[in-house]
Design a protein around this motif. Structure first.
Motif, mmCIF file in Angstrom:
data_model
loop_
_atom_site.group_PDB
_atom_site.id
_atom_site.type_symbol
_atom_site.label_atom_id
_atom_site.label_comp_id
_atom_site.label_asym_id
_atom_site.label_seq_id
_atom_site.Cartn_x
_atom_site.Cartn_y
_atom_site.Cartn_z
ATOM 1 N N VAL A 248 7.251 -104.741 36.381
ATOM 2 C CA VAL A 248 5.818 -104.703 35.581
ATOM 3 C C VAL A 248 5.900 -105.377 34.413
ATOM 4 C CG1 VAL A 248 3.733 -103.556 34.986
ATOM 5 C CG2 VAL A 248 4.988 -102.785 36.949
ATOM 6 N N LEU A 249 6.784 -105.004 33.631
ATOM 7 C CA LEU A 249 6.838 -105.771 32.238
ATOM 8 C C LEU A 249 7.079 -107.177 32.194
ATOM 9 C CD1 LEU A 249 9.033 -103.034 30.382
ATOM 10 C CD2 LEU A 249 6.416 -103.427 30.356
ATOM 11 N N ASP A 250 8.007 -107.502 33.253
ATOM 12 C CA ASP A 250 8.216 -109.171 33.538
ATOM 13 C C ASP A 250 7.034 -109.830 33.719
ATOM 14 O OD1 ASP A 250 10.837 -108.667 32.570
ATOM 15 O OD2 ASP A 250 11.856 -108.482 34.576
ATOM 16 N N ARG A 251 6.345 -109.360 34.772
ATOM 17 C CA ARG A 251 5.069 -109.950 35.454
ATOM 18 C C ARG A 251 4.017 -109.949 34.068
ATOM 19 N NH1 ARG A 251 4.642 -110.582 40.854
ATOM 20 N NH2 ARG A 251 2.880 -111.922 40.167
ATOM 21 N N GLY A 252 3.932 -109.044 33.499
ATOM 22 C CA GLY A 252 2.891 -109.044 32.341
ATOM 23 C C GLY A 252 3.207 -110.105 31.333
ATOM 24 N N LEU A 253 4.651 -110.373 30.794
ATOM 25 C CA LEU A 253 5.099 -111.076 29.933
ATOM 26 C C LEU A 253 4.866 -112.426 30.722
ATOM 27 C CD1 LEU A 253 8.266 -109.325 28.679
ATOM 28 C CD2 LEU A 253 6.327 -109.867 27.380
ATOM 29 N N SER A 254 5.259 -112.797 31.935
ATOM 30 C CA SER A 254 4.844 -114.026 32.425
ATOM 31 C C SER A 254 3.579 -114.460 32.478
ATOM 32 C CB SER A 254 5.639 -114.091 33.908
ATOM 33 O OG SER A 254 5.294 -115.253 34.546
ATOM 34 N N ALA A 255 2.795 -113.546 32.580
ATOM 35 C CA ALA A 255 1.102 -113.740 32.499
ATOM 36 C C ALA A 255 0.549 -114.340 31.080
ATOM 37 C CB ALA A 255 0.544 -112.787 33.106
ATOM 38 N N GLY A 256 1.473 -113.557 30.278
ATOM 39 C CA GLY A 256 1.084 -113.676 28.539
ATOM 40 C C GLY A 256 1.522 -114.972 28.426
ATOM 41 N N ASN A 257 2.645 -115.481 28.844
ATOM 42 C CA ASN A 257 3.339 -116.940 28.282
ATOM 43 C C ASN A 257 2.725 -118.017 29.109
ATOM 44 O OD1 ASN A 257 5.142 -115.705 26.770
ATOM 45 N ND2 ASN A 257 6.732 -115.588 28.563
ATOM 46 N N LYS A 258 1.820 -117.734 30.238
ATOM 47 C CA LYS A 258 1.002 -118.730 30.821
ATOM 48 C C LYS A 258 -0.355 -118.785 30.146
ATOM 49 C CE LYS A 258 2.624 -118.265 35.648
ATOM 50 N NZ LYS A 258 2.478 -117.908 36.829
ATOM 51 N N LEU A 259 -0.630 -117.919 29.282
ATOM 52 C CA LEU A 259 -2.030 -117.864 28.699
ATOM 53 C C LEU A 259 -1.913 -118.406 27.016
ATOM 54 C CD1 LEU A 259 -3.366 -114.663 29.773
ATOM 55 C CD2 LEU A 259 -4.525 -116.838 30.369
ATOM 56 N N ASN A 260 -0.690 -118.261 26.614
ATOM 57 C CA ASN A 260 -0.378 -118.498 25.149
ATOM 58 C C ASN A 260 0.731 -119.474 24.770
ATOM 59 O OD1 ASN A 260 -1.973 -116.082 24.218
ATOM 60 N ND2 ASN A 260 -0.368 -114.857 25.122
ATOM 61 N N SER A 261 0.365 -120.475 23.923
ATOM 62 C CA SER A 261 1.326 -121.462 23.769
ATOM 63 C C SER A 261 2.698 -120.828 23.152
ATOM 64 C CB SER A 261 0.748 -122.452 22.624
ATOM 65 O OG SER A 261 0.099 -121.761 21.547
ATOM 66 N N GLU A 262 2.421 -119.650 22.103
ATOM 67 C CA GLU A 262 3.544 -119.257 21.596
ATOM 68 C C GLU A 262 4.093 -118.021 22.835
ATOM 69 O OE1 GLU A 262 4.594 -115.876 17.998
ATOM 70 O OE2 GLU A 262 2.686 -117.070 17.925
ATOM 71 N N GLN A 263 5.408 -118.197 22.984
ATOM 72 C CA GLN A 263 5.912 -117.558 24.016
ATOM 73 C C GLN A 263 6.534 -116.271 23.470
ATOM 74 O OE1 GLN A 263 6.113 -119.179 27.456
ATOM 75 N NE2 GLN A 263 4.408 -119.729 26.280
ATOM 76 N N THR A 264 6.582 -115.410 24.217
ATOM 77 C CA THR A 264 7.063 -114.026 24.047
ATOM 78 C C THR A 264 8.152 -113.441 25.044
ATOM 79 O OG1 THR A 264 4.949 -113.311 23.047
ATOM 80 C CG2 THR A 264 6.384 -111.285 23.461
ATOM 81 N N THR A 265 9.271 -112.751 24.315
ATOM 82 C CA THR A 265 10.170 -112.162 25.330
ATOM 83 C C THR A 265 10.347 -110.754 24.963
ATOM 84 O OG1 THR A 265 12.093 -112.843 23.881
ATOM 85 C CG2 THR A 265 11.237 -114.231 25.659
ATOM 86 N N MET A 266 11.025 -110.039 26.008
ATOM 87 C CA MET A 266 11.405 -108.726 25.529
ATOM 88 C C MET A 266 12.682 -108.240 25.981
ATOM 89 S SD MET A 266 9.565 -104.889 26.996
ATOM 90 C CE MET A 266 8.219 -105.178 26.340
ATOM 91 N N GLY A 267 13.618 -107.830 25.205
ATOM 92 C CA GLY A 267 15.092 -107.484 25.635
ATOM 93 C C GLY A 267 15.261 -106.401 26.396
ATOM 94 N N ASP A 268 16.189 -105.998 26.925
ATOM 95 C CA ASP A 268 16.312 -105.089 28.048
ATOM 96 C C ASP A 268 16.520 -103.650 27.541
ATOM 97 O OD1 ASP A 268 16.736 -106.616 30.425
ATOM 98 O OD2 ASP A 268 19.093 -106.686 30.009
ATOM 99 N N PHE A 269 16.843 -103.547 26.178
ATOM 100 C CA PHE A 269 16.861 -102.451 25.299
ATOM 101 C C PHE A 269 15.380 -101.830 25.075
ATOM 102 C CE2 PHE A 269 18.008 -99.650 21.330
ATOM 103 C CZ PHE A 269 18.546 -98.789 22.302
#
Length: 412
Positions: A248-269
């Motif tokens: 769910v988190l990966d899908r949300g981040l992927s959706a956000g990165n399609k909407l925003n020019s500034e990319q966002t990632t989240m580490g496993d921890f």
């Protein structure tokens, strides 16, 4: 630069971010297939608040109307959504259903006059909602349900076997949400039992009921008609696994990165922290992820971002508490001594605690403690261990955290 936050804690999860629930989705798809082929399947979905029942119902609607393909192909049901409130009476429910059907099918010229004639009885029963002659409500309910079942059967058979060239439907799907709110005047168990039997008598085999609610909806159905539970396949929705949460988190981040020019990632921890804090509740996953996303400033959501976003005032836990815990802690409890019991239990988080251990820290007398535990259990604020006498626990670890952080704050 401001970014669009892709996580949505205040609404059902979109079908594109849906994770897990393989068993539940398979059962729903199979139910649609069975119903389409004249072997109707009715499903009861239960689960705690925030567990994702509404999201599952939302996905079901997309499946039923053919917007999402399945292994059985694309379905083409007429989908009727109804949300039950404490004010929903039998007549109100029927009127809501009639209005929904009329909105959808009234767009088809060949069906308009048919609908007007078939559902004309609805206009004659408004007096039942006025409170007049409440002593006759059961007799009236029998007549109303009979009229409703006949009209529903006529409508379903008409759209499944079109007469004037309009597109054929697979049947009618009823999605009934928040059924645990049902009041006695709705006769909810009797309604479903009687309607399904009458539809069969009218040779209508393409109507499917999917009902969702908190676990106590089972008790309400049985109290209204003890045999009503037998018409449903029961799905008890549980928490998502760690792997599903991370999906769910990966899908949300992927959706956000399609909407925003500034990319966002989240580490496993950081993902582990969200999974642990949310306890697998989809709504809570969305809220903790939303708050962490908002708190982050460098494009890499860290464990610190998750924790800061979670525990600050106005953060994730505070927001979850205002929607899920505050009413239990304030409105449903009028005694500070009862709240003290909850505060003591919160020290154990959501683990079982013995009554004797609570008594050691409780400042009131034994009778008050006994009354408190009984009242809190009856109101489903705490759980009683069915296998060990005298043990209790809070339903969720999040509730314990909220009590410890925000419980002493004055009610807004």
């Amino acid at each position: 630069m401001s970014k669009i936050n892709p996580f949505k804690p205040n609404s059902p999860v979109s079908s594109g971010m849906f994770a897990g629930r393989t068993k539940e989705i398979r059962t729903l798809e199979k139910g649609l297939y069975q119903t389409k082929n004249g072997y109707p399947s009715n499903i009861l979905i239960t689960g705690e608040r925030g567990i994702g029942k509404s999201s599952l119902m939302n996905l079901l609607k997309h499946l039923a109307v053919g917007e999402i393909p399945t292994e059985f192909g694309n379905f083409n049901f007429l989908a009727v959504n109804v949300v039950i409130s404490e004010r929903t009476s039998l007549v109100t429910l029927i009127r809501l259903i009639e209005r929904s059907i009329s909105r959808e099918l009234g767009k088809v010229e060949a069906v308009r006059s048919f609908l007007s004639d078939t559902w004309s009885f609805v206009q004659r029963i408004k007096v039942m909602d006025s409170g007049i002659d409440k002593g006759d409500i059961i007799d009236d309910a029998d007549v109303v349900i009979d009229d409703f079942a006949y009209s529903l059967a006529q409508t379903c058979n008409r759209i499944s076997n079109p007469e004037k060239g309009e597109a054929s439907k697979d049947g009618i799907l009823f999605i009934i949400d928040e059924a645990d709110n049902a009041c006695p005047n709705l006769h909810i168990g009797y309604f479903f039992k009687a309607v399904t039997e009458m539809l069969h008598q009218h040779s209508c085999e393409r109507v499917m009921f999917v009902v969702a609610g908190l676990p106590d909806v089972v008790e309400k159905l049985a109290k209204s008609h003890e045999s009503s539970i037998r018409i449903f396949t029961h799905l008890n929705v549980k928490e998502l696994s760690f792997s599903d949460t991370k999906y769910v988190l990966d899908r949300g981040l992927s959706a956000g990165n399609k909407l925003n020019s500034e990319q966002t990632t989240m580490g496993d921890f950081a993902k582990d922290h969200v999974a642990s804090l949310s306890e697998g509740y989809p709504h809570f996953i969305q809220q903790f992820a939303h708050s962490a996303y908002e708190h982050n400033t460098d494009g890499e959501i860290s464990a610190d971002d998750v924790l800061e976003g979670a525990f600050k005032e106005g953060g994730a836990l505070d927001s979850i508490g205002s929607r899920y815990y505050a009413a239990d802690y304030h409105s449903k409890i009028k005694s500070d001594e009862y709240r003290q019991v909850l505060a003591i239990m919160a020290e154990n988080m959501s683990d079982w605690i013995k009554k004797s251990e609570i008594r050691e820290k409780f400042t009131g007398d034994d009778q008050t403690l006994t009354d408190a535990l009984k009242a809190l259990t009856t109101r489903k604020i705490i759980l009683k261990n069915p296998s060990k006498m005298g043990e209790y626990r809070l339903q969720q670890r999040g509730f314990a955290l909220w009590i410890k952080l925000f419980g002493s704050r004055p009610k807004k």
